[in-house]
Write a protein that holds these residues in place. Structure first.
Motif, PDB file in Angstrom:
ATOM      1  N   THR A   6       0.803  -1.221   0.000  1.00  0.00           N
ATOM      2  CA  THR A   6       0.000   0.000   0.000  1.00  0.00           C
ATOM      3  C   THR A   6       0.839   1.276   0.000  1.00  0.00           C
ATOM      4  OG1 THR A   6      -1.715  -1.172   1.206  1.00  0.00           O
ATOM      5  CG2 THR A   6      -1.862   1.218   1.197  1.00  0.00           C
ATOM      6  N   ASP A   7       1.771   1.372   0.912  1.00  0.00           N
ATOM      7  CA  ASP A   7       2.505   2.633   1.074  1.00  0.00           C
ATOM      8  C   ASP A   7       3.766   2.723   0.223  1.00  0.00           C
ATOM      9  OD1 ASP A   7       0.604   3.508   2.863  1.00  0.00           O
ATOM     10  OD2 ASP A   7       1.682   2.733   4.593  1.00  0.00           O
ATOM     11  N   VAL A   8       4.472   1.618   0.032  1.00  0.00           N
ATOM     12  CA  VAL A   8       5.727   1.659  -0.718  1.00  0.00           C
ATOM     13  C   VAL A   8       5.473   1.518  -2.218  1.00  0.00           C
ATOM     14  CG1 VAL A   8       7.972   0.572  -1.058  1.00  0.00           C
ATOM     15  CG2 VAL A   8       7.036   0.794   1.252  1.00  0.00           C
ATOM     16  N   LEU A   9       4.774   0.480  -2.632  1.00  0.00           N
ATOM     17  CA  LEU A   9       4.541   0.258  -4.066  1.00  0.00           C
ATOM     18  C   LEU A   9       3.406   1.120  -4.614  1.00  0.00           C
ATOM     19  CD1 LEU A   9       4.968  -3.612  -4.310  1.00  0.00           C
ATOM     20  CD2 LEU A   9       6.580  -1.851  -5.004  1.00  0.00           C
ATOM     21  N   PHE A  10       2.241   1.056  -3.992  1.00  0.00           N
ATOM     22  CA  PHE A  10       1.058   1.763  -4.498  1.00  0.00           C
ATOM     23  C   PHE A  10       1.248   3.276  -4.437  1.00  0.00           C
ATOM     24  CE2 PHE A  10      -3.732   2.485  -4.136  1.00  0.00           C
ATOM     25  CZ  PHE A  10      -3.999   2.092  -5.425  1.00  0.00           C
ATOM     26  N   GLY A  11       1.917   3.757  -3.405  1.00  0.00           N
ATOM     27  CA  GLY A  11       2.102   5.200  -3.240  1.00  0.00           C
ATOM     28  C   GLY A  11       3.497   5.684  -3.535  1.00  0.00           C
ATOM     29  N   TRP A  12       4.263   4.949  -4.299  1.00  0.00           N
ATOM     30  CA  TRP A  12       5.677   5.290  -4.520  1.00  0.00           C
ATOM     31  C   TRP A  12       5.869   6.679  -5.101  1.00  0.00           C
ATOM     32  CZ3 TRP A  12       8.182   6.339  -9.145  1.00  0.00           C
ATOM     33  CH2 TRP A  12       7.480   6.070 -10.312  1.00  0.00           C
ATOM     34  N   ARG A  13       4.962   7.150  -5.925  1.00  0.00           N
ATOM     35  CA  ARG A  13       5.117   8.474  -6.543  1.00  0.00           C
ATOM     36  C   ARG A  13       4.733   9.605  -5.596  1.00  0.00           C
ATOM     37  NH1 ARG A  13       2.194   8.689 -12.103  1.00  0.00           N
ATOM     38  NH2 ARG A  13       2.830  10.841 -11.879  1.00  0.00           N
ATOM     39  N   HIS A  14       3.826   9.332  -4.677  1.00  0.00           N
ATOM     40  CA  HIS A  14       3.272  10.412  -3.861  1.00  0.00           C
ATOM     41  C   HIS A  14       3.613  10.299  -2.390  1.00  0.00           C
ATOM     42  CE1 HIS A  14       1.217  11.794  -7.368  1.00  0.00           C
ATOM     43  NE2 HIS A  14       0.645  10.624  -7.511  1.00  0.00           N
ATOM     44  N   GLY A  15       3.316   9.188  -1.773  1.00  0.00           N
ATOM     45  CA  GLY A  15       3.537   9.044  -0.341  1.00  0.00           C
ATOM     46  C   GLY A  15       2.574   8.045   0.257  1.00  0.00           C
ATOM     47  N   LYS A  16       2.423   8.106   1.541  1.00  0.00           N
ATOM     48  CA  LYS A  16       1.589   7.149   2.275  1.00  0.00           C
ATOM     49  C   LYS A  16       0.121   7.263   1.868  1.00  0.00           C
ATOM     50  CE  LYS A  16       0.676   5.609   6.889  1.00  0.00           C
ATOM     51  NZ  LYS A  16       1.458   4.822   7.769  1.00  0.00           N
ATOM     52  N   TRP A  17      -0.529   6.122   1.720  1.00  0.00           N
ATOM     53  CA  TRP A  17      -1.941   6.052   1.327  1.00  0.00           C
ATOM     54  C   TRP A  17      -2.811   6.732   2.378  1.00  0.00           C
ATOM     55  CZ3 TRP A  17      -6.229   3.064   3.219  1.00  0.00           C
ATOM     56  CH2 TRP A  17      -7.308   2.988   2.340  1.00  0.00           C
ATOM     57  N   ASN A  18      -3.836   7.476   1.924  1.00  0.00           N
ATOM     58  CA  ASN A  18      -4.715   8.235   2.812  1.00  0.00           C
ATOM     59  C   ASN A  18      -6.182   8.030   2.450  1.00  0.00           C
ATOM     60  OD1 ASN A  18      -5.587  10.112   4.741  1.00  0.00           O
ATOM     61  ND2 ASN A  18      -5.411  11.801   3.308  1.00  0.00           N
ATOM     62  N   GLY A  19      -6.551   6.847   2.023  1.00  0.00           N
ATOM     63  CA  GLY A  19      -7.956   6.557   1.769  1.00  0.00           C
ATOM     64  C   GLY A  19      -8.366   6.715   0.318  1.00  0.00           C
ATOM     65  N   LYS A  20      -9.657   6.845   0.126  1.00  0.00           N
ATOM     66  CA  LYS A  20     -10.234   6.941  -1.212  1.00  0.00           C
ATOM     67  C   LYS A  20     -11.180   8.131  -1.288  1.00  0.00           C
ATOM     68  CE  LYS A  20     -10.014   1.957  -1.764  1.00  0.00           C
ATOM     69  NZ  LYS A  20      -8.875   1.939  -2.669  1.00  0.00           N
ATOM     70  N   ALA A  21     -11.303   8.689  -2.470  1.00  0.00           N
ATOM     71  CA  ALA A  21     -12.264   9.762  -2.724  1.00  0.00           C
ATOM     72  C   ALA A  21     -13.211   9.256  -3.798  1.00  0.00           C
ATOM     73  CB  ALA A  21     -11.541  11.017  -3.194  1.00  0.00           C
ATOM     74  N   PHE A  22     -14.498   9.231  -3.489  1.00  0.00           N
ATOM     75  CA  PHE A  22     -15.510   8.763  -4.440  1.00  0.00           C
ATOM     76  C   PHE A  22     -16.094   9.946  -5.193  1.00  0.00           C
ATOM     77  CE2 PHE A  22     -15.191   5.457  -1.295  1.00  0.00           C
ATOM     78  CZ  PHE A  22     -15.286   4.293  -2.044  1.00  0.00           C
ATOM     79  N   ASP A  23     -16.365   9.747  -6.481  1.00  0.00           N
ATOM     80  CA  ASP A  23     -17.034  10.773  -7.281  1.00  0.00           C
ATOM     81  C   ASP A  23     -18.422  11.022  -6.712  1.00  0.00           C
ATOM     82  OD1 ASP A  23     -14.822  10.588  -8.903  1.00  0.00           O
ATOM     83  OD2 ASP A  23     -15.815   9.381 -10.431  1.00  0.00           O
ATOM     84  N   ALA A  24     -18.976  12.187  -6.984  1.00  0.00           N
ATOM     85  CA  ALA A  24     -20.322  12.521  -6.502  1.00  0.00           C
ATOM     86  C   ALA A  24     -21.354  11.506  -7.005  1.00  0.00           C
ATOM     87  CB  ALA A  24     -20.702  13.929  -6.951  1.00  0.00           C
ATOM     88  N   SER A  25     -21.130  10.949  -8.181  1.00  0.00           N
ATOM     89  CA  SER A  25     -22.072   9.983  -8.750  1.00  0.00           C
ATOM     90  C   SER A  25     -21.916   8.601  -8.125  1.00  0.00           C
ATOM     91  CB  SER A  25     -21.841   9.862 -10.256  1.00  0.00           C
ATOM     92  OG  SER A  25     -20.557   9.301 -10.498  1.00  0.00           O
ATOM     93  N   ILE A  26     -20.873   8.389  -7.342  1.00  0.00           N
ATOM     94  CA  ILE A  26     -20.510   7.104  -6.731  1.00  0.00           C
ATOM     95  C   ILE A  26     -20.272   6.026  -7.799  1.00  0.00           C
ATOM     96  CG2 ILE A  26     -21.034   5.458  -4.864  1.00  0.00           C
ATOM     97  CD1 ILE A  26     -20.965   8.208  -3.807  1.00  0.00           C
ATOM     98  N   GLU A  27     -19.918   6.427  -9.003  1.00  0.00           N
ATOM     99  CA  GLU A  27     -19.616   5.460 -10.057  1.00  0.00           C
ATOM    100  C   GLU A  27     -18.122   5.193 -10.168  1.00  0.00           C
ATOM    101  OE1 GLU A  27     -21.461   6.744 -13.662  1.00  0.00           O
ATOM    102  OE2 GLU A  27     -23.470   6.543 -12.834  1.00  0.00           O
ATOM    103  N   GLY A  28     -17.328   5.943  -9.434  1.00  0.00           N
ATOM    104  CA  GLY A  28     -15.883   5.777  -9.481  1.00  0.00           C
ATOM    105  C   GLY A  28     -15.209   6.656  -8.463  1.00  0.00           C
ATOM    106  N   GLY A  29     -13.898   6.716  -8.544  1.00  0.00           N
ATOM    107  CA  GLY A  29     -13.141   7.544  -7.632  1.00  0.00           C
ATOM    108  C   GLY A  29     -11.655   7.367  -7.831  1.00  0.00           C
ATOM    109  N   THR A  30     -10.876   7.868  -6.876  1.00  0.00           N
ATOM    110  CA  THR A  30      -9.422   7.752  -6.897  1.00  0.00           C
ATOM    111  C   THR A  30      -8.912   7.493  -5.488  1.00  0.00           C
ATOM    112  OG1 THR A  30      -9.184  10.139  -6.601  1.00  0.00           O
ATOM    113  CG2 THR A  30      -9.044   9.325  -8.857  1.00  0.00           C
TER     114      THR A  30
END
Length: 126
Positions: A6-30
């Motif tokens: 999660t923190d080393v591979l998935f967040g290697w470009r940015h940093g430590k993982w801090n959850g998810k943000a869902f689109d207002a439509s709840i059809e996706g997110g980041t």
């Protein structure tokens, strides 16, 4: 192992993982990441689509599935990534707790789409 993925591979470009943000439509997110510098804006990367579908953990039930394949190249480590989430609503309209399992087929356990080798996570939605 979960922290490394999660923190080393998935967040290697940015940093430590801090959850998810869902689109207002709840059809996706980041996914959200703390900035590596420790200050500044929350970074967002690794888009996903949301779909209510049959659970890979409990095949006779439905769950909220977050699917990454359509937003990753075929050569990406994250192409086969999938999160399965259960939503627990808090009484009195006080939000929800989301319990999740994230997995990738390449990390092992192809049985049930990799879910038998998953990493747990917890989210809160107000």
């Amino acid at each position: 192992v979960s922290n490394i993925l999660t923190d080393v591979l998935f967040g290697w470009r940015h940093g430590k993982w801090n959850g998810k943000a869902f689109d207002a439509s709840i059809e996706g997110g980041t996914n959200r990441f703390f900035p590596k510098s420790g200050d500044g804006e929350i970074e967002r990367e690794h888009k996903f689509d949301c779909k209510i579908d049959t659970s890979l953990v409990h095949p006779n039930t439905k769950s909220l599935n977050l699917l990454y394949a359509d937003h990753q190249s075929r050569l990406s480590l994250w192409h086969t990534m999938r999160d399965e989430i259960r939503v627990l609503r808090l009484s009195g309209n006080k939000g929800s707790v989301l319990l999740g399992l994230g997995c990738m087929k390449w990390s092992g356990a192809y049985w049930r789409g990799g879910m038998m080798n998953s990493s747990p996570f917890c989210l809160w939605r107000g």
